[in-house]
Enzyme design. Structure first.
Site, PDB file in Angstrom:
ATOM      1  N   CYS A  46      -0.733   2.374   7.986  1.00  0.00           N
ATOM      2  CA  CYS A  46       0.311   1.591   7.312  1.00  0.00           C
ATOM      3  C   CYS A  46       1.665   2.305   7.382  1.00  0.00           C
ATOM      4  O   CYS A  46       1.853   3.348   6.748  1.00  0.00           O
ATOM      5  CB  CYS A  46      -0.127   1.371   5.862  1.00  0.00           C
ATOM      6  SG  CYS A  46       1.150   0.732   4.777  1.00  0.00           S
ATOM      7  N   CYS A  49       3.535   2.718   4.063  1.00  0.00           N
ATOM      8  CA  CYS A  49       2.852   3.734   3.248  1.00  0.00           C
ATOM      9  C   CYS A  49       3.361   5.126   3.614  1.00  0.00           C
ATOM     10  O   CYS A  49       3.593   5.962   2.740  1.00  0.00           O
ATOM     11  CB  CYS A  49       1.338   3.676   3.463  1.00  0.00           C
ATOM     12  SG  CYS A  49       0.589   2.106   2.979  1.00  0.00           S
TER      13      CYS A  49
END
Length: 126
Positions: A46, A49
């Site tokens: 991600c 993230c």
């Protein structure tokens, strides 16, 4: 393993939970100490993230009275499902074992504001 011992030297860090037992230990610690627990549900693949991770680490250093946890949704699928995580990053705010708020996405300002909002000590109403 010393890295898993719950000691005061851990304050100001984001702790990775790689096993359900680690999650349970930190969750229980949050309930017992009445501290706010901020859980970063993340994934290695991600991009957002990875963007927000150093920001969360910086916030953790400034707020040692809050417990910050990181859960990889691919490692702890049962924990992610239990908290109904559908997008990453998702930040779940927990007090007394119950969800009090949630921020979905790498939203720096909203994340900071929500942490400050819930990190204040609870007022006793009797």
């Amino acid at each position: 393993m010393a890295a898993n011992d719950a000691t005061s030297s851990e304050e100001g860090q984001v702790f990775g939970c790689h096993k359900v037992e680690e999650w349970n230990e930190y969750f229980k610690k949050g309930v017992e100490t009445k501290k706010l627990v901020v859980v970063d549900f993340t994934a290695s693949w991600c991009g957002p993230c990875r963007f927000i991770a150093p920001i969360l680490a910086d916030i953790a250093k400034k707020m040692p009275h809050v417990i910050f946890l990181k859960v990889d949704v691919d490692e702890l699928k049962t924990v992610s499902a239990e908290w109904s995580v559908e997008a990453m990053p998702t930040f779940v705010f927990i007090k007394d074992g119950k969800e009090v708020d949630r921020v979905v996405g790498a939203k720096k300002e909203e994340l900071q504001q929500t942490i400050v909002k819930h990190a204040a000590p609870a007022t006793v109403t009797a």
